[in-house]
Design a protein around this motif. Structure first.
Motif, PDB file in Angstrom:
ATOM      1  N   VAL A   1       0.738  -1.130  -0.093  1.00  0.00           N
ATOM      2  CA  VAL A   1       0.059   0.042  -0.084  1.00  0.00           C
ATOM      3  C   VAL A   1       0.880   1.323   0.135  1.00  0.00           C
ATOM      4  O   VAL A   1       0.571   2.248  -0.780  1.00  0.00           O
ATOM      5  N   LYS A   2       1.974   1.261   0.541  1.00  0.00           N
ATOM      6  CA  LYS A   2       2.875   2.534   0.983  1.00  0.00           C
ATOM      7  C   LYS A   2       3.239   2.861  -0.498  1.00  0.00           C
ATOM      8  O   LYS A   2       3.417   4.097  -0.925  1.00  0.00           O
ATOM      9  N   ASP A   3       3.880   1.677  -1.199  1.00  0.00           N
ATOM     10  CA  ASP A   3       4.561   2.108  -2.639  1.00  0.00           C
ATOM     11  C   ASP A   3       3.351   2.435  -3.489  1.00  0.00           C
ATOM     12  O   ASP A   3       3.690   3.395  -4.566  1.00  0.00           O
ATOM     13  N   ASN A   4       2.131   1.961  -3.383  1.00  0.00           N
ATOM     14  CA  ASN A   4       1.166   2.151  -4.289  1.00  0.00           C
ATOM     15  C   ASN A   4       0.689   3.639  -4.083  1.00  0.00           C
ATOM     16  O   ASN A   4       0.295   4.489  -5.178  1.00  0.00           O
ATOM     17  N   LEU A   5       0.923   4.077  -2.618  1.00  0.00           N
ATOM     18  CA  LEU A   5       0.294   5.602  -2.535  1.00  0.00           C
ATOM     19  C   LEU A   5       1.514   6.316  -3.216  1.00  0.00           C
ATOM     20  O   LEU A   5       1.091   7.402  -3.781  1.00  0.00           O
ATOM     21  N   GLU A   6       2.545   6.291  -3.206  1.00  0.00           N
ATOM     22  CA  GLU A   6       3.780   7.014  -3.714  1.00  0.00           C
ATOM     23  C   GLU A   6       3.619   6.992  -5.209  1.00  0.00           C
ATOM     24  O   GLU A   6       3.515   8.282  -5.939  1.00  0.00           O
TER      25      GLU A   6
ATOM     26  N   LYS B   1       0.349   9.197  -5.995  1.00  0.00           N
ATOM     27  CA  LYS B   1       0.795  10.446  -5.761  1.00  0.00           C
ATOM     28  C   LYS B   1       1.317  11.286  -7.161  1.00  0.00           C
ATOM     29  O   LYS B   1       1.239  12.360  -7.307  1.00  0.00           O
ATOM     30  N   LYS B   2       2.002  10.496  -7.913  1.00  0.00           N
ATOM     31  CA  LYS B   2       2.828  10.950  -9.059  1.00  0.00           C
ATOM     32  C   LYS B   2       1.728  11.011 -10.142  1.00  0.00           C
ATOM     33  O   LYS B   2       1.805  11.966 -11.111  1.00  0.00           O
ATOM     34  N   ILE B   3       0.759  10.114 -10.150  1.00  0.00           N
ATOM     35  CA  ILE B   3       0.000   9.884 -11.623  1.00  0.00           C
ATOM     36  C   ILE B   3      -1.384  10.463 -11.269  1.00  0.00           C
ATOM     37  O   ILE B   3      -1.991  10.973 -12.480  1.00  0.00           O
ATOM     38  N   ILE B   4      -2.093  10.537 -10.310  1.00  0.00           N
ATOM     39  CA  ILE B   4      -3.524  10.881 -10.128  1.00  0.00           C
ATOM     40  C   ILE B   4      -3.561  12.682 -10.335  1.00  0.00           C
ATOM     41  O   ILE B   4      -4.464  12.815 -11.306  1.00  0.00           O
TER      42      ILE B   4
ATOM     43  N   TYR C   1     -10.107   4.992  -2.276  1.00  0.00           N
ATOM     44  CA  TYR C   1     -10.068   5.952  -1.286  1.00  0.00           C
ATOM     45  C   TYR C   1      -8.977   6.935  -1.495  1.00  0.00           C
ATOM     46  O   TYR C   1      -9.134   8.243  -1.518  1.00  0.00           O
ATOM     47  N   ILE C   2      -7.776   6.480  -1.776  1.00  0.00           N
ATOM     48  CA  ILE C   2      -6.646   7.289  -2.059  1.00  0.00           C
ATOM     49  C   ILE C   2      -6.805   8.243  -3.119  1.00  0.00           C
ATOM     50  O   ILE C   2      -6.676   9.505  -3.424  1.00  0.00           O
TER      51      ILE C   2
ATOM     52  N   LEU D   1      -4.120   8.050   5.790  1.00  0.00           N
ATOM     53  CA  LEU D   1      -5.036   9.064   6.243  1.00  0.00           C
ATOM     54  C   LEU D   1      -4.296  10.338   6.678  1.00  0.00           C
ATOM     55  O   LEU D   1      -4.732  11.308   5.986  1.00  0.00           O
ATOM     56  N   GLN D   2      -3.311  10.518   7.378  1.00  0.00           N
ATOM     57  CA  GLN D   2      -2.702  11.461   7.537  1.00  0.00           C
ATOM     58  C   GLN D   2      -2.041  12.305   6.388  1.00  0.00           C
ATOM     59  O   GLN D   2      -2.084  13.570   6.537  1.00  0.00           O
ATOM     60  N   GLU D   3      -1.443  11.445   5.871  1.00  0.00           N
ATOM     61  CA  GLU D   3      -0.545  11.997   4.531  1.00  0.00           C
ATOM     62  C   GLU D   3      -1.387  12.684   3.565  1.00  0.00           C
ATOM     63  O   GLU D   3      -1.168  13.834   3.065  1.00  0.00           O
TER      64      GLU D   3
END
Length: 380
Positions: free
Chosen positions: A144-149, A152-155, A179-180, A371-373
């Protein structure tokens, strides 16, 4: 007599002149260099200027050209849902190669425009953007953490160029990543949805049809909650021709059911792991995911208002769970994404299982610091 002779002479002269003119025209054509442009001009007598706006063009873009991304593309093209499909990937050569490979047989797909690119601006005017990246490997848990990063770049750039389209998330875990995407895109919640438990529901329907011995389409059943091995098959509402099966067997699906129908639930939960293990390096499972994705895209494009269990934003407690979470519930799918949701009458046990799914999703978000980030990024 003289008049007749004059007419004959004029006729002969006209024929001679006409033949001479034809010879000149043919000679001129023979002298034209054989090039692509001249051949096209000789073949097509009237050439109209290019149309800047194609009002009937339906464009669908797919982010990620891995196995799942390409399964989605093939399913959409085979059903002729879109007239244009754009394949987007950071590896431009691969995206272009996949697009050209499909174009070679485009005549059998309704002659769609298929393009491959690494330029995010090419996604503009898409009705639907399907996010399939990053794609987990077979027998591998999604990070999940890698997916989040990566999100953040593509969305953000995607939403910049596709400001009026619908985002459809296929990346696992679907509910968490939906959700992200919702938070990062700043889109209205109806225009960000995930594939959710649609595949789990299809597997539920398939296994039940095999056990009962009737067509899948004759069985009305659904799984909700979270995608995968925590999905909740709604045994209380499963019916055939309007007859609830629990009116015949009140314990159907329970652990104390003497007919052991609960084994269907176990089979649904284990399907993904079993298939991935059997496929090995050929995994992950992709074809069913691609077909389910195409079903959702079709509902959006044609505004069918079909009810499907997809991952959507729960913004109230009407569903009996905590708010501000993405999870799968029955949704009416139309042109703007999720048109509305459908309430269900669940048993107390089913409510507990659905709430457990919501808690699990929220815990995953908290443990990963998402959630925080995400909140900080949105505030900025």
């Amino acid at each position: 007599m003289e008049n007749n002779n004059k007419k004959e002479n004029n006729l002969i002269n006209n024929k001679t002149n006409s033949k001479a003119q034809d010879d000149i025209e043919y000679d001129d054509i023979d002298q034209i260099p054989i090039t692509t442009t001249s051949t096209k001009n000789a073949l097509i007598t009237t050439m109209l200027g290019p149309c800047e706006v194609y009002p009937h063009r339906v464009k669908v873009s797919i982010v990620g050209v891995g196995k799942i991304g390409m399964a989605c593309a093939i399913a959409i093209l085979m059903r002729r849902i879109a007239s244009e499909v754009c394949l987007f990937d950071k590896d431009e050569n691969r995206a272009m190669a996949e697009a050209e490979d499909i174009r070679h047989a485009g005549i059998f797909l309704g002659n769609p425009l298929v393009t491959g690119t690494s330029d995010v601006s090419m996604l503009q005017k898409s009705a639907v953007v399907i996010i399939t990246t990053p794609e987990k490997r077979s027998n591998e848990e999604p990070n999940v953490k890698d997916n989040l990063e990566i999100f953040k770049k593509i969305i953000p750039p995607i939403t910049k160029f596709v400001c009026s389209g619908v985002l459809l998330i296929v990346t696992e875990p679907v509910d968490v990543m939906s959700y992200i995407a919702f938070k990062l895109s700043k889109f209205p919640p109806n225009r960000v949805l995930g594939i959710g438990t649609l595949l789990d529901s299809a597997r539920f329907q398939d296994i039940m049809s095999q056990k009962i011995g009737i067509a899948r389409s004759s069985i009305n059943c659904m799984s909700i909650g979270a995608q995968g091995n925590t999905s909740v098959p709604v045994w209380s509402s499963i019916n055939v021709a309007g007859l609830k099966l629990r009116d015949i067997n009140s314990r159907m699906g329970d652990k104390d059911d003497p007919e052991k129908w609960y084994e269907v639930t176990e089979s649904v939960h284990q399907s993904d792991a079993v298939l991935n293990q059997m496929k090995g390096d050929k995994g992950p499972n992709c074809w069913a995911t691609g077909i389910c994705t195409a079903e959702i895209v079709d509902a959006i494009i044609r505004n069918t208002k079909v009810v499907l269990p997809v991952s959507t934003h729960i913004c109230s407690s009407n569903q009996g769970i905590d708010n501000d979470v993405y999870m799968s519930i029955p949704c009416v799918i139309g042109r703007e994404g999720v048109h509305c949701t459908v309430r269900q009458k669940l048993t107390d046990q089913e409510k507990l299982e659905v709430q457990a799914c919501a808690d699990s999703i929220r815990n995953t978000l908290r443990e990963s610091g998402i959630l925080q980030e995400v909140s900080e990024d949105v505030e900025k």
